[in-house]
Design a protein around this motif. Structure first.
Motif, PDB file in Angstrom:
ATOM      1  N   LYS A 169      90.042 -43.790 113.597  1.00  0.00           N
ATOM      2  CA  LYS A 169      88.721 -43.018 113.648  1.00  0.00           C
ATOM      3  C   LYS A 169      88.375 -42.268 112.524  1.00  0.00           C
ATOM      4  O   LYS A 169      89.462 -41.861 111.280  1.00  0.00           O
ATOM      5  N   GLY A 188      91.736 -49.239 110.987  1.00  0.00           N
ATOM      6  CA  GLY A 188      91.185 -48.243 110.392  1.00  0.00           C
ATOM      7  C   GLY A 188      90.611 -48.463 108.984  1.00  0.00           C
ATOM      8  O   GLY A 188      89.878 -47.686 108.512  1.00  0.00           O
ATOM      9  N   GLU A 236      98.132 -42.162 116.765  1.00  0.00           N
ATOM     10  CA  GLU A 236      96.805 -41.965 116.648  1.00  0.00           C
ATOM     11  C   GLU A 236      96.057 -43.152 116.707  1.00  0.00           C
ATOM     12  O   GLU A 236      96.417 -44.193 116.437  1.00  0.00           O
ATOM     13  N   GLU A 237      94.502 -43.052 117.169  1.00  0.00           N
ATOM     14  CA  GLU A 237      93.706 -43.941 116.923  1.00  0.00           C
ATOM     15  C   GLU A 237      92.942 -44.091 115.553  1.00  0.00           C
ATOM     16  O   GLU A 237      92.755 -43.001 115.062  1.00  0.00           O
ATOM     17  N   LEU A 250      86.900 -48.173 108.313  1.00  0.00           N
ATOM     18  CA  LEU A 250      86.207 -47.066 108.813  1.00  0.00           C
ATOM     19  C   LEU A 250      86.603 -46.256 107.182  1.00  0.00           C
ATOM     20  O   LEU A 250      85.867 -45.291 106.841  1.00  0.00           O
ATOM     21  N   TYR A 291      91.669 -41.888 110.040  1.00  0.00           N
ATOM     22  CA  TYR A 291      92.800 -42.074 110.506  1.00  0.00           C
ATOM     23  C   TYR A 291      93.016 -43.804 110.291  1.00  0.00           C
ATOM     24  O   TYR A 291      92.203 -44.199 110.897  1.00  0.00           O
TER      25      TYR A 291
END
Length: 443
Positions: free
Chosen positions: A327, A348, A324-325, A351, A340
């Motif tokens: 985000k 991440g 997964e990226e 984020l 994520y």
């Protein structure tokens, strides 16, 4: 009746998974990891199919006799079942297998006994073990008098063999009284944090999802973290400064597991109280696990059992393995639902910090502020929160700032400093005349 003397850990073990149509079938790989975490030397892992459990042996007489022959031929010391056995079933199985038998609950309790480090953790483990073993005193006295320890018998298990039911009840009451004192101490600590308006963020999730690794990075701490089940047992709290929020308390909690016996949930309630009193839960999820959905459901089931109706942000960890990226997924504008990340690589994490900020404080906006020279203390607070985007002084010595923060937090700081909000914000102050709910996340 023959006695089975055991060494401390490392027993030659047969694992038995019983797929019963009327019961939930458990994860075989998780069962193996639990056994390895307890120190078992796994000789064989058998899977038995049943329409319903056999009242006497759980697995049926024929299968029990077949396993008994294997136990004798291979000199097996321990048999572990991946289901809860009744005391009578354990006694019957030990008679026919002529070795020690424990169930899933006994196995988890043994791991807890090995991992408990704090005084509270050890009290919790002892109470849970005594509760589980109280109904098994007949078995203990009849055929385990020469036990020297081993998987399922660490901690209070050894002293229990010489304790009758009356003394056992007294000991359990003593443990409950001592745990109640621990709870009161925790309650006082939480009350002090709430009075000081300090939010608490608790990390919860399935065991081995990466909670402690993430906790160490966020809190710059050194809590024990390992790629094994129940690496963390004792709750760990750290006070830290979070950008845009200020002081908050981060809590790492025990990992959850499917089919956790209700008695275990009850006995570890003091540990889980940090979860109950949190301002925000970070549900850490192993995004690379093939059992991800089942693990999410298991955690949410336990949270519902203990009444943890608290805003929750799902954090999908280990994206470096799942592909997964990094985000953030929003349920609504400025209302994060999922993030994520990879605690291992650091992907991440910026984020995640942003999402936690938005969950606790609301939408982040840019504000232009005018601070007179006498308002220097407020400027210092903005710097401590690391929210200043730019600043310059005018000819009269006033400071012009652009800050990026949630309206709720900005209003809180100005009011706590007893400064005029209209003067500092100018026309921007009009939005603070509206109900505060407009700036808060609808949960």
């Amino acid at each position: 009746m023959e006695s089975f003397g055991q060494r401390q850990g490392g027993e030659k073990t047969i694992l038995i998974s019983v797929n019963v149509q009327i019961l939930e079938n458990l994860d075989a790989e998780e069962f193996r990891l639990l056994a390895k975490s307890a120190g078992a030397e796994i000789f064989e892992h058998l899977t038995v199919q049943r329409v319903k459990p056999d009242a006497k042996f759980f697995i049926g007489t024929g299968k029990a006799e077949e396993i008994a022959e294997r136990v004798t031929n291979e000199e097996i010391e321990l048999v572990i079942f991946d289901q809860a056995l009744s005391p009578a079933q354990e006694r019957n199985l030990e008679r026919i297998l002529k070795c020690r038998v424990i169930d899933r609950t006994g196995l988890i309790l043994d791991i807890f006994a090995q991992r408990a480090r704090t005084h509270e953790g050890k009290l919790q483990v002892e109470l849970a073990q005594l509760d589980h073993l109280s109904s098994r005193l007949v078995r203990s006295r009849s055929n385990l008098d020469s036990q020297k320890g081993g998987i399922g018998l660490r901690g209070p298990g050894e002293t229990l063999l010489e304790t009758d039911r009356r003394l056992l009840r007294i000991r359990m009451e003593q443990l409950k009284d001592r745990l109640e004192k621990v709870r009161k101490t925790r309650t006082q600590g939480r009350a002090a944090r709430q009075k000081a308006n300090i939010p608490t963020v608790s990390l919860v999730g399935y065991t081995n999802a990466g909670k402690s690794t993430l906790f160490n990075i966020l809190a710059n701490s050194d809590v024990y973290a390992a790629d094994q089940l129940f690496a963390t047992l004792d709750p760990t709290l750290r006070r830290l400064d979070w950008e845009g929020i200020g002081t908050l308390v981060l809590a790492d909690t025990v990992g959850f597991v499917r089919n956790l016996a209700h008695s275990l949930v009850e006995s570890f309630k003091a540990t889980l109280e940090e979860t109950l009193e949190a301002t925000l839960l970070l549900h850490i999820i192993d995004s690379n696990s093939p059992e991800m959905m089942e693990q999410i459901e298991a955690v949410e089931t336990v949270l519902n059992e203990i009444g943890a109706d608290i805003p929750t942000l799902r954090v999908y960890n280990k994206i470096d393995q799942s592909g997964e990226e990094a985000k953030i997924i929003y349920a609504k504008p400025h209302q994060p639902e999922r993030v994520y990340v990879s605690a291992h690589t650091g992907q991440g994490l910026d984020l995640l910090r942003k999402a936690v900020h938005e969950c606790l404080m609301g939408r982040i906006q840019n504000f232009e502020l005018l601070l007179k020279p006498a308002y220097g203390k407020l400027r210092t607070q903005f710097y401590a929160l690391n929210v200043i985007q730019s600043e310059h002084y005018d000819d009269e010595g006033n400071l012009h700032l652009i800050v990026a923060m949630a309206p709720q937090k900005l209003e809180q700081l100005i009011k706590q400093a007893h400064l005029p909000i209209d003067e500092i914000l100018g026309t921007q102050a009009q939005q603070f005349k509206r109900p505060l709910e407009e700036f808060e996340i609808k949960r």
